[in-house]
Scaffold this active site. Structure first.
Site, PDB file in Angstrom:
ATOM      1  N   SER A  24       0.859  -1.187   0.000  1.00 54.97           N
ATOM      2  CA  SER A  24       0.000   0.000   0.000  1.00 54.97           C
ATOM      3  C   SER A  24       0.890   1.231   0.000  1.00 54.97           C
ATOM      4  O   SER A  24       2.033   1.186   0.460  1.00 54.97           O
ATOM      5  CB  SER A  24      -0.883   0.012   1.261  1.00 54.97           C
ATOM      6  OG  SER A  24      -1.498   1.271   1.438  1.00 54.97           O
ATOM      7  N   TYR A  61      -1.139  -0.705  10.225  1.00 52.38           N
ATOM      8  CA  TYR A  61      -1.311  -1.027   8.809  1.00 52.38           C
ATOM      9  C   TYR A  61      -0.088  -0.584   7.998  1.00 52.38           C
ATOM     10  O   TYR A  61       0.426  -1.345   7.170  1.00 52.38           O
ATOM     11  CB  TYR A  61      -2.573  -0.333   8.293  1.00 52.38           C
ATOM     12  CG  TYR A  61      -2.948  -0.670   6.873  1.00 52.38           C
ATOM     13  CD1 TYR A  61      -3.554  -1.886   6.567  1.00 52.38           C
ATOM     14  CD2 TYR A  61      -2.723   0.230   5.840  1.00 52.38           C
ATOM     15  CE1 TYR A  61      -3.918  -2.199   5.263  1.00 52.38           C
ATOM     16  CE2 TYR A  61      -3.078  -0.072   4.538  1.00 52.38           C
ATOM     17  CZ  TYR A  61      -3.675  -1.283   4.255  1.00 52.38           C
ATOM     18  OH  TYR A  61      -4.026  -1.580   2.961  1.00 52.38           O
ATOM     19  N   ALA A 108       2.963  -0.078   9.046  1.00 49.10           N
ATOM     20  CA  ALA A 108       4.117  -0.910   9.393  1.00 49.10           C
ATOM     21  C   ALA A 108       4.038  -2.270   8.704  1.00 49.10           C
ATOM     22  O   ALA A 108       5.037  -2.794   8.195  1.00 49.10           O
ATOM     23  CB  ALA A 108       4.199  -1.090  10.910  1.00 49.10           C
ATOM     24  N   SER A 109       2.833  -2.842   8.653  1.00 49.72           N
ATOM     25  CA  SER A 109       2.676  -4.155   8.017  1.00 49.72           C
ATOM     26  C   SER A 109       2.946  -4.066   6.520  1.00 49.72           C
ATOM     27  O   SER A 109       3.592  -4.950   5.935  1.00 49.72           O
ATOM     28  CB  SER A 109       1.264  -4.706   8.264  1.00 49.72           C
ATOM     29  OG  SER A 109       0.272  -3.993   7.554  1.00 49.72           O
TER      30      SER A 109
END
Length: 246
Positions: free
Chosen positions: A143, A156, A158-159
């Site tokens: 993303s 989110y 970081a993921s």
């Protein structure tokens, strides 16, 4: 083990949104066998409704990517039934948004476990299978939040940033056996998630996007198809955001 001459494609988290759009586009090719994934058990009616959306036969596989045991069982099941896996699209993802100082540790870990650890689990076992036949393609759905951050999405972001690092390492290791790995970083895409935004917020975002509109899920699916078919691209992050992050 069934003999299979079709390209076997497994897309995680693909009963709706971008994952479902990926599946629909790829299933249009008669040479592809598409397997979609749900993290929860589906009723017979739900499975029928899903399959009815496709012009060609598909398979539905239930499993939780955040569980290593479940990930292994899914890949093993695909290999046992179809003899191989040619393409893995790590699309499964969740959000639990909140400002960082108000975010609970459990929310941070839950999002990483599904989005990043889930991609690792699936990649680990798919890569092993691909290495045996010295070919394969892995696509990770990152993303723009993973590239530039986003307020209220520390977990989110970081993921999705972690998926970029996972992509590049997988590409390096996979290249030893002819396996490619790339990532896609979507921007603001029209899905059930963005449909929850107020008209005011949508207008604000559209003003910031040079193309002056949200993207379509099929425009991400088109990029997935492109990365599957181009055999000289690996280790890259393709941003599809209408110019939002220029």
């Amino acid at each position: 083990m069934a003999e299979n001459n079709k390209k076997v494609i497994f897309i995680t988290g693909s009963t709706k949104g971008i994952g479902l759009a990926d599946a629909k586009r790829l299933a249009n090719d008669h040479n592809n066998l598409v397997i979609i994934n749900s993290h929860r058990d589906l009723s017979n009616d739900e499975i029928k409704n899903l399959k009815d959306q496709f012009p060609n036969p598909i398979e539905v596989l239930v499993g939780d990517v955040s569980s290593e045991d479940s990930a292994k069982k899914m890949i093993d099941g695909i290999i046992n039934q179809f003899g191989k896996i040619d393409v893995l699209v790590n699309n499964a993802g969740i959000t639990q948004d909140k400002l960082l100082t108000r975010m609970k540790s459990d929310s941070f870990k839950a999002v990483l476990n599904t989005n990043l650890v889930g991609a690792f689990n699936m990649t680990k076992y798919a890569l092993k299978a691909m290495q045996k036949k010295r070919s394969g393609c892995i696509i990770n759905m990152s993303s723009i939040a993973g590239l530039h951050g986003n307020m209220g999405q520390a977990n989110y972001s970081a993921s999705k940033a972690g998926m970029v690092g996972l992509t590049k390492t997988t590409a390096q290791e996979g290249s030893l056996r002819g396996i490619r790995c790339n990532a896609i970083a979507p921007g603001m895409i029209r899905t059930a998630m963005t449909d929850k935004l107020s008209d005011r917020n949508i207008a604000r975002w559209e003003k910031q996007i040079p193309m002056k509109r949200f993207g379509k899920a099929d425009e991400i699916a088109e990029t997935v198809e492109f990365l599957i078919n181009n055999h000289y691209i690996t280790g890259q992050v393709i941003t599809v955001d209408g110019g939002l992050t220029i």
